[in-house]
Design a protein around this motif. Sequence first.
Motif, PDB file in Angstrom:
ATOM      1  N   CYS A 136       0.831  -1.201   0.000  1.00  0.00           N
ATOM      2  CA  CYS A 136       0.000   0.000   0.000  1.00  0.00           C
ATOM      3  C   CYS A 136       0.866   1.251   0.000  1.00  0.00           C
ATOM      4  O   CYS A 136       1.930   1.290   0.618  1.00  0.00           O
ATOM      5  CB  CYS A 136      -0.909   0.036   1.232  1.00  0.00           C
ATOM      6  SG  CYS A 136      -1.931  -1.431   1.455  1.00  0.00           S
ATOM      7  N   THR A 137       0.397   2.263  -0.673  1.00  0.00           N
ATOM      8  CA  THR A 137       1.037   3.573  -0.629  1.00  0.00           C
ATOM      9  C   THR A 137      -0.031   4.612  -0.954  1.00  0.00           C
ATOM     10  O   THR A 137      -1.196   4.267  -1.181  1.00  0.00           O
ATOM     11  CB  THR A 137       2.226   3.656  -1.599  1.00  0.00           C
ATOM     12  OG1 THR A 137       2.924   4.898  -1.396  1.00  0.00           O
ATOM     13  CG2 THR A 137       1.771   3.567  -3.054  1.00  0.00           C
ATOM     14  N   SER A 138       0.349   5.885  -0.971  1.00  0.00           N
ATOM     15  CA  SER A 138      -0.656   6.930  -1.176  1.00  0.00           C
ATOM     16  C   SER A 138      -0.030   8.177  -1.762  1.00  0.00           C
ATOM     17  O   SER A 138       1.191   8.372  -1.723  1.00  0.00           O
ATOM     18  CB  SER A 138      -1.331   7.284   0.159  1.00  0.00           C
ATOM     19  OG  SER A 138      -0.374   7.806   1.076  1.00  0.00           O
ATOM     20  N   PRO A 155      -0.863  11.695  -0.705  1.00  0.00           N
ATOM     21  CA  PRO A 155      -1.707  12.333   0.321  1.00  0.00           C
ATOM     22  C   PRO A 155      -2.491  13.545  -0.140  1.00  0.00           C
ATOM     23  O   PRO A 155      -3.699  13.644   0.108  1.00  0.00           O
ATOM     24  CB  PRO A 155      -0.686  12.701   1.409  1.00  0.00           C
ATOM     25  CG  PRO A 155       0.419  11.706   1.241  1.00  0.00           C
ATOM     26  CD  PRO A 155       0.520  11.490  -0.235  1.00  0.00           C
ATOM     27  N   LEU A 186      -5.374   6.670  -2.450  1.00  0.00           N
ATOM     28  CA  LEU A 186      -4.766   5.527  -1.786  1.00  0.00           C
ATOM     29  C   LEU A 186      -4.614   4.403  -2.801  1.00  0.00           C
ATOM     30  O   LEU A 186      -5.549   4.109  -3.552  1.00  0.00           O
ATOM     31  CB  LEU A 186      -5.661   5.086  -0.628  1.00  0.00           C
ATOM     32  CG  LEU A 186      -5.353   3.806   0.111  1.00  0.00           C
ATOM     33  CD1 LEU A 186      -4.092   3.975   0.942  1.00  0.00           C
ATOM     34  CD2 LEU A 186      -6.521   3.443   1.019  1.00  0.00           C
ATOM     35  N   SER A 205       2.680   5.840  10.396  1.00  0.00           N
ATOM     36  CA  SER A 205       2.673   6.913   9.410  1.00  0.00           C
ATOM     37  C   SER A 205       2.944   8.222  10.138  1.00  0.00           C
ATOM     38  O   SER A 205       2.815   8.305  11.365  1.00  0.00           O
ATOM     39  CB  SER A 205       1.335   6.969   8.670  1.00  0.00           C
ATOM     40  OG  SER A 205       1.450   7.732   7.495  1.00  0.00           O
ATOM     41  N   SER A 244      -1.216  -1.774   7.202  1.00  0.00           N
ATOM     42  CA  SER A 244      -0.655  -0.551   6.640  1.00  0.00           C
ATOM     43  C   SER A 244      -1.400   0.634   7.200  1.00  0.00           C
ATOM     44  O   SER A 244      -2.582   0.548   7.573  1.00  0.00           O
ATOM     45  CB  SER A 244      -0.781  -0.566   5.105  1.00  0.00           C
ATOM     46  OG  SER A 244      -0.272   0.638   4.534  1.00  0.00           O
ATOM     47  N   GLN A 265      -1.773   4.754   6.116  1.00  0.00           N
ATOM     48  CA  GLN A 265      -1.465   5.785   5.131  1.00  0.00           C
ATOM     49  C   GLN A 265      -2.173   7.089   5.500  1.00  0.00           C
ATOM     50  O   GLN A 265      -3.276   7.070   6.049  1.00  0.00           O
ATOM     51  CB  GLN A 265      -1.915   5.349   3.741  1.00  0.00           C
ATOM     52  CG  GLN A 265      -1.311   4.032   3.255  1.00  0.00           C
ATOM     53  CD  GLN A 265       0.161   4.141   2.966  1.00  0.00           C
ATOM     54  OE1 GLN A 265       0.663   5.184   2.531  1.00  0.00           O
ATOM     55  NE2 GLN A 265       0.896   3.063   3.212  1.00  0.00           N
TER      56      GLN A 265
END
Length: 373
Positions: A123-125, A127, A132, A319, A367, A369
């Motif tokens: 997972c990543t984002s 922002p 997402l 995070s 995760s 984020q």
Amino acid sequence: MAVSKSSSGKQQNDRDQEYHKKSEPLIPGLPDEIAELCLLHLPYPYQSLARSVCCSWNRTITDPGFLLSRRSLSLSLPYLFVFAFHNSTARIQWQAFDPRSGRWFILPPMPCPKSVFPPGFACTSIPRQGQLYVLGGMRSDTQTSINTTVVYTTSTNQWSIASPMVTPRSFFAAGNVNGKIIAVGGSGAEYNDSITSVECYDTRKETWEHVAKMRVGLARYDSAVVGSKLYVTEGWTWPFLFSPRGSIYDLENDTWQEMKDGMKEGWTGVSVVVGDRLFVISEYGDCPMKVYVPDRDAWQYVGGDKFPREAMQRPFAVSGVEGSIYVVSSGLNVAIGTPIEGQNAELIAKWEVVAAPKGFHDFSPLSCQVLYA
């Protein structure tokens, strides 16, 4: 061909109804400019819910100019989006945490195969765009990796399917480097098939393409983005006879280099970046927090309050946003740490814990984020 009177009348009636929908006020008794300001100030996730009130609200909220106005007025606020799974059933669930009110919101179900192994996803984002990304994963029924790209957008509170990755992968690292999504290594189509390929997703073109390969395949442990570089480490593994391996990807030059010894040997937990400083919440003992000092290639313990180990049980997902560190533990309790400079420029931290609802007791985080919504 002549058009019948009944057909012509129906078309005119449809046009009249469409005109009425466009001309009806957003909020009766208020000028539309004032009404739109009221809608702009609706907090997440109520804007997406307000779309169902009436056609005029839906048309206004989904207009691209509405989102631009919200950004220009700096009305978007940071929320924590936590990916978790149920310890007994392996059911996956996304939820958002409002750090200002301590409230949680459950997201719509993420589209994915019914039988999946939760830790296989990456997972990543992005922002500030409120997006997402959930990548890849592994089917638990066939133990094969998948190549899907699933995107959640805060402005619509909806999931969508984006272009799939070139290579199916699971148990891999992913990060947002200057607005581009990087997917690194992991297991390929078969569970034990370690891969060195790396892919980059261009969010504007909505396409994946290969970039420079890693020199060696790494077992995923942790990763972090500092500046324009993605740091990937496989961490220490039992029986701790060999120093862990680590690599650094430079997006601007599309190159890989070895991680310095001090950095990879002291990387003993889950990482978080706050203000270009790399922190680690250690996974041993009382889970002390450390910060990496690049000039000395060494890790320095952060003073002040001890990490609230009594209320926080592993596994952790971490995070950082706006100078604070958010650690989500088993049961989805949230520890909020604020590192500040004390005497002699030594970093110290203050911690507070926000207990999760009892309904989250059997969930473990995968995760965490940050998205602005």
